[in-house]
Design a protein around this motif. Structure first.
Motif, PDB file in Angstrom:
ATOM      1  N   CYS A 146     -30.831  45.212  10.944  1.00  0.00           N
ATOM      2  CA  CYS A 146     -30.654  46.605  10.547  1.00  0.00           C
ATOM      3  C   CYS A 146     -30.048  46.652   9.153  1.00  0.00           C
ATOM      4  N   CYS A 147     -29.856  47.868   8.652  1.00  0.00           N
ATOM      5  CA  CYS A 147     -29.311  48.032   7.295  1.00  0.00           C
ATOM      6  C   CYS A 147     -28.369  49.216   7.260  1.00  0.00           C
ATOM      7  N   CYS A 152     -31.523  44.740   4.054  1.00  0.00           N
ATOM      8  CA  CYS A 152     -32.141  46.053   3.835  1.00  0.00           C
ATOM      9  C   CYS A 152     -33.591  45.921   3.370  1.00  0.00           C
ATOM     10  N   SER A 175     -34.357  50.099   9.722  1.00  0.00           N
ATOM     11  CA  SER A 175     -33.558  51.057  10.488  1.00  0.00           C
ATOM     12  C   SER A 175     -32.062  50.801  10.307  1.00  0.00           C
ATOM     13  N   GLY A 176     -31.274  51.875  10.447  1.00  0.00           N
ATOM     14  CA  GLY A 176     -29.824  51.747  10.394  1.00  0.00           C
ATOM     15  C   GLY A 176     -29.301  51.068  11.651  1.00  0.00           C
ATOM     16  N   ASN A 228     -26.805  54.109   8.708  1.00  0.00           N
ATOM     17  CA  ASN A 228     -27.991  54.952   8.825  1.00  0.00           C
ATOM     18  C   ASN A 228     -29.205  54.339   8.136  1.00  0.00           C
ATOM     19  N   ASN A 229     -29.017  53.895   6.875  1.00  0.00           N
ATOM     20  CA  ASN A 229     -30.078  53.220   6.124  1.00  0.00           C
ATOM     21  C   ASN A 229     -29.471  52.621   4.850  1.00  0.00           C
ATOM     22  N   TYR A 230     -30.331  52.159   3.961  1.00  0.00           N
ATOM     23  CA  TYR A 230     -29.863  51.455   2.759  1.00  0.00           C
ATOM     24  C   TYR A 230     -29.022  52.320   1.832  1.00  0.00           C
ATOM     25  N   ASN A 287     -37.966  50.224   4.557  1.00  0.00           N
ATOM     26  CA  ASN A 287     -37.493  51.226   5.530  1.00  0.00           C
ATOM     27  C   ASN A 287     -36.903  50.580   6.795  1.00  0.00           C
TER      28      ASN A 287
END
Length: 238
Positions: free
Chosen positions: A149-150, A175, A193-194, A153-155, A191
């Motif tokens: 994951c990254c 990421c 996911s978080g 929530n996201n990068y 893309n």
């Protein structure tokens, strides 16, 4: 009288096991916190850095301390037939039980609320400390690598962080699925996911196992409360 004695003995043995288990976890936690290098030398390289183990030790200390308190109250309360200690044991277990139920409801029913709360709490820390605080950076690196994951929530959680600024406005490797340099464009295309969504997905995938473990723990807590209240009521009648 025979039933009371049997339940009393079971209560003592059960809580003695909890006390000893909690003491073991507490001792290991303190040992790792004080001398993490020796722990690694004896048991092998359990993590890629000592700092990660030291942070795990705090978790062990907290859990161990809670188990020691519960075990002490339950064991001594039953042994000494103390209504005060039994009521304290009942109250502590009840508080833990309610906290677990509340946490489960928030995570499973109010997922959006939990995500909003964690975002407000965690994201500022990532932007301020990731790449600067070695312990926090290591923990997030291991988490992202293991869970695939990254960020939370996201990068974008890493934008403006010390890492982002020191590495020519790039993001951590996970990421971009370990592709480096992980640029803004590549991170958006990948893309990933978080971690919050990924962990929830893992929980849903293993819902049967998680539910079974949670039900087992809840059943033990309920049984402990019922037994302690039975002993309390019996002593009250005496």
């Amino acid at each position: 009288m025979g039933c009371f004695t049997f339940i009393k003995v079971m209560m003592i043995l059960f809580n003695l096991a909890i006390f000893l288990g909690g003491g073991t976890l507490l001792g290991i936690g303190i040992w790792v916190s004080v001398d993490g290098k020796s722990f690694l030398d004896i048991f092998g390289t359990l993590s890629s850095s000592i700092m990660q183990v030291v942070n795990v030790s705090y978790f062990l200390i907290v859990i161990g301390a809670i188990l020691v308190v519960i075990g002490f109250l339950g064991c001594c309360g039953a042994q000494k037939e103390s209504k005060c200690l039994l009521m304290m044991f009942f109250s502590v277990v009840l508080i833990i039980f309610i906290a677990e139920i509340a946490a489960a409801v928030v995570v499973l029913v109010y997922t959006g609320l939990a995500e909003t709360f964690l975002t407000a709490l965690v994201t500022p820390v990532l932007k301020e400390k990731y790449g600067e605080d070695d312990a926090l950076t290591q923990i997030w690196n291991v988490t992202m690598s293991e869970v695939h994951c990254c960020g939370l929530n996201n990068y974008t959680d890493f934008e403006g962080s010390p890492w982002y600024l020191e590495n020519n406005h790039t993001f951590p490797g996970p990421c971009c699925k370990s592709t480096v340099p992980c640029t803004n464009r590549l991170a958006a295309q990948t893309n990933v996911s978080g971690c919050f969504d990924q962990i929830l997905e893992e929980i849903r995938t293993n819902a049967d196992v998680v539910g079974g473990v949670a039900a087992g723990i809840a059943a033990l807590e309920v049984a402990a409360m019922v037994v302690s209240m039975y002993l309390y009521c019996y002593l009250d009648k005496k």
